[in-house]
Write a protein that holds these residues in place. Structure first.
Motif, mmCIF file in Angstrom:
data_model
loop_
_atom_site.group_PDB
_atom_site.id
_atom_site.type_symbol
_atom_site.label_atom_id
_atom_site.label_comp_id
_atom_site.label_asym_id
_atom_site.label_seq_id
_atom_site.Cartn_x
_atom_site.Cartn_y
_atom_site.Cartn_z
ATOM 1 N N UNK A 164 5.172 52.545 12.823
ATOM 2 C CA UNK A 164 5.866 53.584 12.067
ATOM 3 C C UNK A 164 4.924 54.255 11.079
ATOM 4 N N UNK A 165 5.188 55.506 10.810
ATOM 5 C CA UNK A 165 4.522 56.237 9.731
ATOM 6 C C UNK A 165 5.587 56.354 8.627
ATOM 7 N N UNK A 166 5.486 55.522 7.596
ATOM 8 C CA UNK A 166 6.566 55.404 6.606
ATOM 9 C C UNK A 166 6.693 56.662 5.758
ATOM 10 N N UNK A 167 7.863 57.138 5.493
ATOM 11 C CA UNK A 167 9.204 56.621 5.847
ATOM 12 C C UNK A 167 9.797 57.369 7.051
ATOM 13 N N UNK A 168 9.202 57.264 8.198
ATOM 14 C CA UNK A 168 9.643 58.124 9.306
ATOM 15 C C UNK A 168 11.063 57.802 9.774
ATOM 16 N N UNK A 169 11.645 58.805 10.417
ATOM 17 C CA UNK A 169 12.989 58.638 10.978
ATOM 18 C C UNK A 169 12.913 57.633 12.124
ATOM 19 N N UNK A 170 13.988 56.875 12.311
ATOM 20 C CA UNK A 170 14.011 55.846 13.353
ATOM 21 C C UNK A 170 14.864 56.313 14.528
ATOM 22 N N UNK A 171 14.802 55.559 15.603
ATOM 23 C CA UNK A 171 15.554 55.927 16.810
ATOM 24 C C UNK A 171 17.050 56.053 16.493
ATOM 25 N N UNK A 172 17.550 55.096 15.690
ATOM 26 C CA UNK A 172 18.974 55.156 15.320
ATOM 27 C C UNK A 172 19.284 56.416 14.523
ATOM 28 N N UNK A 173 18.334 56.834 13.696
ATOM 29 C CA UNK A 173 18.532 58.046 12.903
ATOM 30 C C UNK A 173 18.647 59.271 13.795
ATOM 31 N N UNK A 174 17.823 59.326 14.816
ATOM 32 C CA UNK A 174 17.883 60.475 15.732
ATOM 33 C C UNK A 174 19.210 60.460 16.495
ATOM 34 N N UNK A 175 19.616 59.285 16.946
ATOM 35 C CA UNK A 175 20.872 59.207 17.703
ATOM 36 C C UNK A 175 22.078 59.515 16.810
ATOM 37 N N UNK A 176 22.033 59.039 15.575
ATOM 38 C CA UNK A 176 23.105 59.384 14.626
ATOM 39 C C UNK A 176 23.139 60.895 14.392
ATOM 40 N N UNK A 177 21.948 61.491 14.262
ATOM 41 C CA UNK A 177 21.870 62.922 13.983
ATOM 42 C C UNK A 177 22.459 63.748 15.119
ATOM 43 N N UNK A 178 22.141 63.359 16.337
ATOM 44 C CA UNK A 178 22.654 64.089 17.500
ATOM 45 C C UNK A 178 24.189 64.039 17.525
ATOM 46 N N UNK A 179 24.740 62.848 17.271
ATOM 47 C CA UNK A 179 26.209 62.720 17.235
ATOM 48 C C UNK A 179 26.800 63.545 16.085
ATOM 49 N N UNK A 180 26.121 63.529 14.957
ATOM 50 C CA UNK A 180 26.553 64.297 13.783
ATOM 51 C C UNK A 180 26.685 65.773 14.175
ATOM 52 N N UNK A 181 25.656 66.289 14.849
ATOM 53 C CA UNK A 181 25.682 67.689 15.273
ATOM 54 C C UNK A 181 26.785 67.962 16.294
ATOM 55 N N UNK A 182 26.953 67.054 17.247
ATOM 56 C CA UNK A 182 28.022 67.255 18.246
ATOM 57 C C UNK A 182 29.384 67.347 17.574
ATOM 58 N N UNK A 183 29.577 66.486 16.578
ATOM 59 C CA UNK A 183 30.868 66.472 15.875
ATOM 60 C C UNK A 183 31.059 67.745 15.056
ATOM 61 N N UNK A 184 29.977 68.221 14.437
ATOM 62 C CA UNK A 184 30.100 69.472 13.675
ATOM 63 C C UNK A 184 30.449 70.632 14.610
ATOM 64 N N UNK A 185 29.827 70.659 15.788
ATOM 65 C CA UNK A 185 30.162 71.702 16.760
ATOM 66 C C UNK A 185 31.658 71.622 17.137
ATOM 67 N N UNK A 186 32.122 70.389 17.386
ATOM 68 C CA UNK A 186 33.508 70.229 17.843
ATOM 69 C C UNK A 186 34.492 70.736 16.787
ATOM 70 N N UNK A 187 34.151 70.528 15.501
ATOM 71 C CA UNK A 187 35.055 70.965 14.433
ATOM 72 C C UNK A 187 34.838 72.448 14.110
ATOM 73 N N UNK A 188 33.592 72.783 13.749
ATOM 74 C CA UNK A 188 33.342 74.118 13.183
ATOM 75 C C UNK A 188 33.013 75.175 14.241
ATOM 76 N N UNK A 189 32.700 74.714 15.476
ATOM 77 C CA UNK A 189 32.459 75.661 16.553
ATOM 78 C C UNK A 189 33.702 75.784 17.422
ATOM 79 N N UNK A 190 33.921 74.721 18.198
ATOM 80 C CA UNK A 190 35.012 74.745 19.167
ATOM 81 C C UNK A 190 36.373 74.985 18.516
#
Ligand SMILES: *[C@@H]1O[C@H](CO)[C@@H](O)[C@H](O)[C@H]1NC(C)=O
Ligand SMILES: *[C@@H]1O[C@H](CO)[C@@H](O)[C@H](O)[C@H]1NC(C)=O
Ligand SMILES: *[C@@H]1O[C@H](CO)[C@@H](O)[C@H](O)[C@H]1NC(C)=O
Ligand SMILES: *[C@@H]1O[C@H](CO)[C@@H](O)[C@H](O)[C@H]1NC(C)=O
Ligand SMILES: *[C@@H]1O[C@H](CO)[C@@H](O)[C@H](O)[C@H]1NC(C)=O
Ligand SMILES: *[C@@H]1O[C@H](CO)[C@@H](O)[C@H](O)[C@H]1NC(C)=O
Length: 468
Positions: A164-190
């Motif tokens: 790791x290059x501290x404090x880099x984002x982790x795999x879980x952070x990327x996966x959480x972020x992707x879900x976060x965006x999908x949920x925002x689309x579902x609410x504020x887009x769709x």
């Protein structure tokens, strides 16, 4: 109202008792401004979650409760229209969303001075970093990514093994972020039709200069627009004058922080944690002022492990001398106390918010003012920042109690255009999915001009002379 049993963390049995809190109540410990909150071990995590597996997406047990690893966010399963609209007294349409968020979970900033007894692995993540020319015919680079490695001939050690290059984002952070965006689309887009199907000229993105917030932006916005093929600008100020993440230099900030750390309340929190700090200091070689004078470093170090599927640390010289979950919980309670003190209850809080975050608050107000004037050129802005930005903004809004703004904590400023004859524009402020509870009441449906008036006192009239 349904009551949930909380306090049981994922994986390890937590020692905290069941406090019988609703998910929303976990945001607002009523006794947070008292140092007894820190020393009272029966409070445990106050219903919060501080553990997550390495991979995501994750968030909350139950969803909606305070979760240091991945705060809740607006998503279709829970999202509700403001009461005023649900009851049908007025007609309203969402016309503007200003969305601030902290980056997703990550590795630590602070490596234990005595060394880490576990390696951090980040070779499952590709932090991209490359430069091209702004035309299709210009040079388009190879999508290069950073790969951190250790060379055995380098005599210096970072105190931790891994990739790791501290404090880099982790795999879980990327996966959480992707879900976060999908949920925002579902609410504020769709559902609400505000976010467009493709990015257009009425959307705008910004981050700090940090690789962490940029990494989050790529993951979250990919969730918003999974099929988008183009590129997007992520606006950034020159880091030496950035109005987020402590960009511009301001001696008043340091002076005020020193004053905050000399008050009787601050000293009391140092006194009640003397034993804890001494135990951790000798166990982990963390006896210097930077580890002992606030709970920032211990909290950061422990959450990075717990939120990414690792164990709490042990002494490098005695592998059975380890940080216990009770110690970690006390560290987290002390951290929450400190954040509430910095941004809510210190004697000079208004001025402190002004010097640290007032310019940024002013930028938000300008966006809101343009909507109120009917001259906004934007519908959706999304700004990727840090805990040190979310905290003072919540302080300015007058949040009832402020726990440490956790990973991906988010503030949604929603503006609704209505046919109400008292005010054409109403605002709602959601903090991590919940209408924000403040000293001005719950910010569920306030005339936009009133929201602007709540924030205005925190905009400094002359920051340059305040900082000089
Ligand atoms: C904490 O806040 C409550 C409510 O505002 C107040 O009654 C109490 O005196 C405060 N306690 C401390 C220690 O500041
Ligand atoms: C400790 O916290 C528990 C749970 O909130 C509370 O019931 C108890 O009164 C507290 N004890 C002290 C000494 O403050
Ligand atoms: C890091 O790796 C080196 C080489 O494998 C090993 O000698 C050392 O003990 C490791 N350090 C820690 C803290 O695990
Ligand atoms: C190692 O730590 C354990 C747990 O704190 C303690 O019981 C033991 O005495 C320590 N061993 C040595 C050699 O210090
Ligand atoms: C909004 O209108 C007011 C009053 O006309 C004006 O002073 C202000 O500059 C405008 N602000 C924006 C952001 O349009
Ligand atoms: C707003 O409109 C409603 C319905 O037409 C009316 O009953 C009410 O008196 C109006 N209020 C104001 C402040 O004009």
């Amino acid at each position: 109202m349904s009551r949930f049993s909380v306090g049981i963390a994922i994986g390890l049995a937590s020692l905290s008792p069941v406090l019988g809190l609703t998910p929303e109540e976990t945001f607002y410990p009523p006794t947070l401004n008292d140092t007894a909150y820190i020393s009272n071990s029966s409070i445990g995590t106050y219903g919060g979650t501080y553990q997550a597996p390495t991979t995501g997406p994750t968030g909350g047990t139950p969803y909606g409760a305070y979760d240091y690893c991945s705060m809740p966010h607006p998503r279709p399963q829970e999202y509700e229209l403001p009461d005023a609209l649900k009851q049908g007294h007025v007609w309203g349409k969402l016309v503007y969303l200003e969305y601030l968020q902290r980056h997703q979970r990550r590795s630590p900033y602070n490596i234990l001075p005595g060394g880490e007894n576990q390696a951090y692995e980040c070779d499952n993540v590709r932090p991209y970093l490359y430069a091209g020319v702004n035309s299709f015919s210009g040079i388009q680079p190879i999508p290069m990514y950073a790969q951190t490695y250790q060379d055995p001939t380098n005599p210096f050690t970072p105190g931790v093994n891994g990739t790791c290059q501290y404090p880099q984002i982790t795999i879980g952070g990327i996966q959480d972020g992707f879900q976060h965006g999908k949920d925002l689309w579902a609410v504020y887009g769709e559902r609400l039709g505000l976010i467009p199907r493709q990015p257009n000229e009425r959307v705008w993105f910004r981050s700090s200069e940090s690789a962490l917030t940029q990494g989050s932006a790529g993951a979250v916005l990919r969730g918003v627009w999974p099929w988008y093929q183009g590129t997007l600008p992520l606006h950034q100020m020159v880091s030496s004058v950035d109005t987020v993440n402590a960009g511009y230099s301001c001696s008043a900030v340091g002076n005020m922080l020193n004053a905050i750390k000399s008050t009787p309340e601050w000293n009391e929190h140092i006194t009640v944690t003397a034993e804890l700090r001494s135990t951790l200091g000798s166990m982990l070689g963390a006896e210097s002022g930077s580890w002992q004078s606030t709970f920032d470093h211990f909290s950061d170090n422990f959450q990075a492990r717990l939120c990414n599927g690792y164990m709490l640390p042990c002494s490098l010289t005695n592998s059975s001398n380890c940080v216990t979950m009770e110690m970690a919980e006390e560290v987290f309670r002390a951290g929450d106390w400190e954040w509430n003190y910095y941004w809510r209850t210190n004697p000079d809080v208004a001025k402190y918010i002004q010097v640290v975050e007032g310019l940024f608050i002013g930028e938000i107000v300008t966006h809101l003012q343009a909507v109120l004037n009917g001259t906004s050129s934007l519908d959706y802005t999304h700004i990727f920042v840090h805990d040190g930005d979310i905290g003072p903004v919540l302080g300015a809004l007058g949040i009832d109690a402020l726990r440490w703004p956790a990973m991906a904590s988010n503030i949604a400023f929603e503006v609704w255009e209505t046919n109400d004859n008292q005010s054409r524009y109403y605002a709602r402020v959601l903090y991590s999915g919940w209408p924000l509870k403040t000293i001005h009441g719950t910010l569920d449906w306030v005339p936009l001009a009133d929201l602007i008036n709540i924030m205005k006192p925190y905009i400094p009239k002359d920051i340059v002379s305040l900082c000089a």
